[in-house]
Design an enzyme around this catalytic site. Structure first.
Site, PDB file in Angstrom:
ATOM      1  N   PRO A 132      90.678 -25.430 -36.849  1.00 25.43           N
ATOM      2  CA  PRO A 132      91.820 -25.398 -38.013  1.00 25.43           C
ATOM      3  C   PRO A 132      91.314 -24.984 -39.186  1.00 25.43           C
ATOM      4  CG  PRO A 132      91.412 -27.390 -36.885  1.00 25.43           C
ATOM      5  CD  PRO A 132      90.252 -26.695 -36.218  1.00 25.43           C
ATOM      6  N   THR A 162      95.539 -21.396 -26.049  1.00 24.13           N
ATOM      7  CA  THR A 162      96.421 -20.908 -24.924  1.00 24.13           C
ATOM      8  C   THR A 162      96.093 -21.493 -23.506  1.00 24.13           C
ATOM      9  OG1 THR A 162      96.999 -18.803 -26.215  1.00 24.13           O
ATOM     10  CG2 THR A 162      97.632 -18.977 -23.938  1.00 24.13           C
ATOM     11  N   ARG A 284     127.761   0.677 -27.442  1.00 22.78           N
ATOM     12  CA  ARG A 284     128.742   0.131 -28.676  1.00 22.78           C
ATOM     13  C   ARG A 284     129.316   1.480 -29.251  1.00 22.78           C
ATOM     14  NH1 ARG A 284     130.983  -3.228 -31.989  1.00 22.78           N
ATOM     15  NH2 ARG A 284     130.251  -3.195 -34.141  1.00 22.78           N
ATOM     16  N   ILE A 353     119.554  -1.628 -34.255  1.00 19.13           N
ATOM     17  CA  ILE A 353     120.507  -0.966 -33.617  1.00 19.13           C
ATOM     18  C   ILE A 353     121.601  -1.792 -32.853  1.00 19.13           C
ATOM     19  CG2 ILE A 353     120.605   0.202 -31.328  1.00 19.13           C
ATOM     20  CD1 ILE A 353     118.300   1.874 -31.897  1.00 19.13           C
ATOM     21  N   GLY A 355     122.658  -4.288 -34.378  1.00 15.11           N
ATOM     22  CA  GLY A 355     123.631  -4.851 -35.671  1.00 15.11           C
ATOM     23  C   GLY A 355     123.692  -6.195 -35.724  1.00 15.11           C
ATOM     24  N   GLU A 379      94.154 -12.239 -31.108  1.00 12.80           N
ATOM     25  CA  GLU A 379      92.944 -11.467 -30.661  1.00 12.80           C
ATOM     26  C   GLU A 379      92.336 -10.674 -32.196  1.00 12.80           C
ATOM     27  OE1 GLU A 379      92.174 -13.002 -28.513  1.00 12.80           O
ATOM     28  OE2 GLU A 379      92.884 -12.396 -26.519  1.00 12.80           O
ATOM     29  N   THR A 381      93.475 -10.226 -36.363  1.00 13.04           N
ATOM     30  CA  THR A 381      94.416  -9.660 -37.290  1.00 13.04           C
ATOM     31  C   THR A 381      94.239  -8.273 -37.416  1.00 13.04           C
ATOM     32  OG1 THR A 381      93.081 -10.019 -39.362  1.00 13.04           O
ATOM     33  CG2 THR A 381      94.423 -11.808 -38.443  1.00 13.04           C
ATOM     34  N   GLU A 383      93.822  -6.848 -40.223  1.00 10.27           N
ATOM     35  CA  GLU A 383      92.705  -6.729 -41.103  1.00 10.27           C
ATOM     36  C   GLU A 383      91.376  -6.615 -40.495  1.00 10.27           C
ATOM     37  OE1 GLU A 383      96.318  -7.317 -43.129  1.00 10.27           O
ATOM     38  OE2 GLU A 383      95.496  -8.524 -41.613  1.00 10.27           O
TER      39      GLU A 383
END
Length: 401
Positions: A132, A162, A284, A353, A355, A379, A381, A383
């Site tokens: 945490p 996970t 579209r 695209i 919209g 896995e 960041t 940084e």
């Protein structure tokens, strides 16, 4: 077959595997992914299909009942699966990392005990480093394992697990001061423990509790949980590799492979976003013609496709480097960083695209828009990746003064 993200030099076996996975994704995952995701429902039938395809044992050696394939083959399969639904690729990724760690670092008894059942998907793996208050600072791990006779007693709280509920084997990184005197560097006093448990939530074995699923913005379906150890007793023969103090290196080896996996996921999601964008742009119409005929949209499609291609190439390079037995932390860090950033950008362009319709849950791009951010932190960041890349570059290009 898509013109983008093709991989040169694949064997006939690799091409057959990928063709089978791609067909499974198109028929069994894409048609139901958005519906299951909106319900945050675990994809049981999809997972059973992956078991039948042998994907849970894709990289497990043949002697243990697996297919004995390369990291490249696995990464390309992950790319295809993430193209269908990223959550499904997460289900097999954590399983694969634990199997890889066992294959590389486990004792013979540990390999014999777990790998054959993992290859079949009967034992499902998860791994746990984060806590945490931890973030990216792995050296600050406070969970601890203390030896008592022939057992270790584990206490602590882990986060962002996970497959926390569905897994039955968890590789847990804890401090273990036994044999490591005070003042030992933090990374030299960590141990990976192999924790067997029942699937489900609540107290899944004495001393081990898996609370309910964490409600997330995206990456739904797959269960993400906490893991709480309170006097959890583990036999000494469940120390990965049989020796304490090696856990940090074992985990980093697994995470390095996991970064290739996350890069592959980014490639898959980006490819799907491009497919959705280029398809919608041809349907579209505005100002009397399909929006694909507007130069602004063509420029956007060109940028998206180039990013898909570049990310795929870097991911393949990182996987091949690892398969060769060479150090690949630089390549894996670059691939993970680039693929996750490009994925975010390609998904956002596809969203633009579409919209106003991109904001509707009726359209698949809305789901991808919520899923892509997870890759920016999973896995490690961006940084952290840049720190790894920068340090490795300084090693390679050391100034000679």
């Amino acid at each position: 077959m898509s013109r983008l993200a093709q991989t040169a030099g694949l064997t006939d076996v690799q091409q057959e595997i990928l063709s089978t996975v791609r067909d499974f994704v198109d028929k069994e995952i894409i048609p139901v992914a958005t519906q299951l995701e909106h319900r945050d429902e675990y994809p049981t039938e999809i997972v059973e299909g992956l078991k039948e395809l042998g994907l849970f044992g894709l990289m497990i050696p043949e002697e243990y009942g697996g297919l004995g394939e390369s990291l490249l083959t696995y990464a390309l399969c992950v790319e295809e699966i993430a193209r269908g639904w990223m959550s499904v690729s997460g289900i097999i990724n954590t399983h694969f990392i634990v199997a890889y760690m066992l294959k590389q670092h486990g004792t013979q008894e540990q390999k014999d005990t777990f790998l054959p059942r993992m290859a079949l998907g009967e034992v499902r793996g998860a791994f746990s480093m984060s806590e945490p208050a931890l973030g990216s600072d792995v050296s600050a791990i406070s969970s601890k394992g203390v030896k008592e006779g022939d057992e270790y007693v584990l206490n602590g709280q882990k986060m962002w697990l996970t497959n926390g509920g569905t897994s039955t084997l968890v590789a847990v990184l804890c401090r273990s001061d036994e044999g490591h005197p005070e003042g030992t560097a933090p990374h030299r006093s960590m141990t990976t423990f192999l924790v067997e448990k029942e699937a489900g939530f609540g107290e899944v074995r004495p001393g081990l509790t898996i609370p309910g699923k964490i409600d997330k913005m995206g990456y739904k379906g797959v269960d993400t949980t906490e893991l709480i150890m309170d006097g959890l007793r583990i036999p000494a023969n469940r120390v990965l590799g049989g020796t304490t103090g090696r856990g940090f290196y074992q985990m980093m080896d697994g995470v390095e492979v996991g970064r290739v996996n996350v890069a592959a996921r980014g490639c898959g999601v980006a490819q799907r976003a491009f497919e959705l964008g280029v398809s919608y742009a041809q349907q579209r119409q505005t100002f009397g013609k399909p929006i694909a005929q507007h130069q602004a949209i063509q420029f956007k499609l060109a940028e998206m496709a180039t990013k898909v291609e570049a990310a795929h190439a870097m991911m393949v390079n990182a996987a091949r480097k690892k398969d060769s037995g060479e150090r690949n932390d630089l390549e894996a860090g670059m691939a993970k960083y680039l693929a996750s950033e490009y994925c975010k950008e390609v998904v956002e362009d596809a969203f633009r695209i579409h919209g106003g319709y991109g904001f509707s849950k009726e359209y698949e791009i809305e789901r991808l828009y919520r899923e892509a951010p997870m890759l920016l932190i999973g896995e490690g960041t961006a940084e952290i990746q840049k720190m790894i890349i920068g340090r490795r570059l300084l090693e390679e290009y050391r100034f000679q003064g």
